[in-house]
Design an enzyme around this catalytic site. Structure first.
Site, PDB file in Angstrom:
ATOM      1  N   SER A   1       0.830  -1.210   0.000  1.00  0.00           N
ATOM      2  CA  SER A   1       0.000   0.000   0.000  1.00  0.00           C
ATOM      3  C   SER A   1       0.865   1.260   0.000  1.00  0.00           C
ATOM      4  O   SER A   1       0.541   2.248  -0.672  1.00  0.00           O
ATOM      5  CB  SER A   1      -0.904   0.019   1.241  1.00  0.00           C
ATOM      6  OG  SER A   1      -1.565  -1.209   1.419  1.00  0.00           O
ATOM      7  N   THR A   2       1.967   1.217   0.742  1.00  0.00           N
ATOM      8  CA  THR A   2       2.825   2.387   0.884  1.00  0.00           C
ATOM      9  C   THR A   2       3.472   2.790  -0.435  1.00  0.00           C
ATOM     10  O   THR A   2       3.792   3.959  -0.650  1.00  0.00           O
ATOM     11  CB  THR A   2       3.903   2.119   1.949  1.00  0.00           C
ATOM     12  OG1 THR A   2       3.254   1.677   3.144  1.00  0.00           O
ATOM     13  CG2 THR A   2       4.725   3.352   2.246  1.00  0.00           C
TER      14      THR A   2
ATOM     15  N   TYR B   1      -1.135 -11.211   3.555  1.00  0.00           N
ATOM     16  CA  TYR B   1      -1.231  -9.800   3.943  1.00  0.00           C
ATOM     17  C   TYR B   1      -2.668  -9.545   4.374  1.00  0.00           C
ATOM     18  O   TYR B   1      -3.566  -9.427   3.541  1.00  0.00           O
ATOM     19  CB  TYR B   1      -0.818  -8.919   2.766  1.00  0.00           C
ATOM     20  CG  TYR B   1      -0.878  -7.420   2.993  1.00  0.00           C
ATOM     21  CD1 TYR B   1      -1.039  -6.860   4.250  1.00  0.00           C
ATOM     22  CD2 TYR B   1      -0.759  -6.542   1.918  1.00  0.00           C
ATOM     23  CE1 TYR B   1      -1.088  -5.494   4.437  1.00  0.00           C
ATOM     24  CE2 TYR B   1      -0.799  -5.168   2.080  1.00  0.00           C
ATOM     25  CZ  TYR B   1      -0.966  -4.644   3.349  1.00  0.00           C
ATOM     26  OH  TYR B   1      -1.017  -3.281   3.519  1.00  0.00           O
TER      27      TYR B   1
ATOM     28  N   LYS C   1       1.399 -10.919   7.522  1.00  0.00           N
ATOM     29  CA  LYS C   1       1.573  -9.492   7.825  1.00  0.00           C
ATOM     30  C   LYS C   1       0.257  -9.041   8.434  1.00  0.00           C
ATOM     31  O   LYS C   1      -0.760  -8.928   7.741  1.00  0.00           O
ATOM     32  CB  LYS C   1       1.896  -8.697   6.564  1.00  0.00           C
ATOM     33  CG  LYS C   1       2.064  -7.198   6.796  1.00  0.00           C
ATOM     34  CD  LYS C   1       2.376  -6.475   5.488  1.00  0.00           C
ATOM     35  CE  LYS C   1       2.691  -5.012   5.709  1.00  0.00           C
ATOM     36  NZ  LYS C   1       1.475  -4.205   5.978  1.00  0.00           N
TER      37      LYS C   1
ATOM     38  N   THR D   1      -1.931  -6.516   9.845  1.00  0.00           N
ATOM     39  CA  THR D   1      -2.230  -5.084   9.959  1.00  0.00           C
ATOM     40  C   THR D   1      -3.647  -4.943  10.503  1.00  0.00           C
ATOM     41  O   THR D   1      -4.609  -4.710   9.777  1.00  0.00           O
ATOM     42  CB  THR D   1      -2.069  -4.383   8.602  1.00  0.00           C
ATOM     43  OG1 THR D   1      -0.773  -4.692   8.081  1.00  0.00           O
ATOM     44  CG2 THR D   1      -2.186  -2.877   8.739  1.00  0.00           C
TER      45      THR D   1
ATOM     46  N   GLY E   1       1.805  -4.884  11.547  1.00  0.00           N
ATOM     47  CA  GLY E   1       1.623  -3.959  10.438  1.00  0.00           C
ATOM     48  C   GLY E   1       1.192  -2.562  10.822  1.00  0.00           C
ATOM     49  O   GLY E   1       1.093  -1.687   9.965  1.00  0.00           O
TER      50      GLY E   1
ATOM     51  N   ASP F   1       2.378   0.586  12.837  1.00  0.00           N
ATOM     52  CA  ASP F   1       3.558   1.162  13.473  1.00  0.00           C
ATOM     53  C   ASP F   1       3.236   1.704  14.866  1.00  0.00           C
ATOM     54  O   ASP F   1       4.071   1.637  15.778  1.00  0.00           O
ATOM     55  CB  ASP F   1       4.129   2.298  12.618  1.00  0.00           C
ATOM     56  CG  ASP F   1       4.359   1.893  11.174  1.00  0.00           C
ATOM     57  OD1 ASP F   1       4.009   0.757  10.800  1.00  0.00           O
ATOM     58  OD2 ASP F   1       4.881   2.717  10.405  1.00  0.00           O
TER      59      ASP F   1
ATOM     60  N   SER G   1       5.161   1.710   7.225  1.00  0.00           N
ATOM     61  CA  SER G   1       5.359   2.866   6.348  1.00  0.00           C
ATOM     62  C   SER G   1       6.318   3.875   6.956  1.00  0.00           C
ATOM     63  O   SER G   1       7.218   4.388   6.280  1.00  0.00           O
ATOM     64  CB  SER G   1       4.019   3.569   6.089  1.00  0.00           C
ATOM     65  OG  SER G   1       3.056   2.699   5.580  1.00  0.00           O
TER      66      SER G   1
END
Length: 293
Positions: free
Chosen positions: A47-48, A136, A164, A166, A188, A190, A207
């Site tokens: 995505s980043t 993901y 992953k 998130t 995922g 931060d 990110s």
């Protein structure tokens, strides 16, 4: 295959003002992550990187540049997921030929796919590429929730290394680590590094690690060492920075922070706002002075 544990930057991509890939800038971002942020690896095509707004050919070009610049200095994960399974397979084959250490794929989204369809998607990419796979899971954007037993079904494929993760569902995270201790989990979010690390995640993909990777490692390693008070203080500072970045525009602000470090981070890809305003640039300067100097 390199060790895939540790701190991975979700790689930003530098675009020119017309939306084309800025190869020079992308290489500078990669170098900054490796040389200055000291990351263990790069998560490319997520995505980043504004991945879901670019063509298959552009995705391949980013994979190529990242591998060419990073060489074998760090581990590389290629996010190849797509609602178009044929594209996911094509990208997976290409990244595998380039020598990426693992593939990753976002859960297929938009349509309400059944779990059987989701499992077929992952099994197909793996069978066609022969590479490892990291699921993901980002349910707040995809609307796809996978439970503990369903992860167990995905993990029956020996090429699925882990997830992953998130999401803010730490109960699910704890249950996954307990049920499948041999499978890896990368945090995922931060801003939730500390609680994820406390639950035993194997690494993190973020990110903001493009500019805040040093603190991310400190949080991760201090928590692993049981030094929670120290980790908490660094998480506080990190979250103050993240709060400022999110309020100012996530990707644009990280790119402006990189520019202040001399990195040609470029523009964003439309339909995102491509160019930071004077106000956003001013805020980025304030954030740098307060948190990154």
């Amino acid at each position: 295959m390199k060790n895939l544990k540790g701190i991975f930057s979700a790689l930003l991509v530098s675009y020119n003002e017309d939306g084309s890939i800025n190869e020079k800038g992308l290489r500078e971002i990669i170098r900054y992550n490796i040389d200055k942020m000291k990351v263990d690896g790069l998560y490319v095509g997520g995505s980043t990187g504004e991945n879901f707004m670019i063509s298959t050919a552009e995705k391949k070009e980013i994979f190529r540049i990242a591998k060419d610049e990073a060489k074998d200095q760090v581990a590389l994960i290629a996010q190849v997921g797509s609602v178009n399974l044929h594209e996911a397979v094509e990208l997976g084959k290409y990244a595998t030929e380039l020598g990426y250490d693992s593939l990753s794929a976002v859960t297929p989204f938009y349509y309400k796919f059944s779990f059987a369809e989701i499992k077929h998607y992952y099994d197909t990419i793996i069978a066609e590429t022969g590479n490892n796979m990291i699921v993901y899971s980002i349910p707040f954007l995809t609307g796809v929730n996978i439970g503990v037993e369903q992860f167990g079904e995905l993990y029956k494929n020996p090429k699925v290394l882990g997830v992953k993760f998130t999401a803010g569902d730490f109960y699910l995270l704890e249950r996954l680590k307990k049920a499948y201790p041999d499978h890896l989990v990368w945090a995922g979010f931060d801003e939730m590094m500390l609680p994820a690390a406390a639950l035993g995640v194997d690494g993190a993909i973020g990110s903001t690690f493009n500019v805040n990777g040093i603190r991310a490692r400190q949080i991760f390693e201090l928590t692993q060492a049981g030094k929670l008070a120290e980790a908490r203080e660094i998480q506080h500072v990190t979250n103050d920075l993240i709060e400022g970045i999110l309020a100012n525009g996530l990707y644009l602000t990280i790119k402006e922070l990189l520019k202040l470090e001399g990195v040609d981070a470029g523009y964003c890809r439309e339909p995102m706002t491509a160019k930071a305003t004077a106000q956003q640039i001013a805020v980025a300067k304030e954030l740098k002075a307060k948190f990154l100097s």
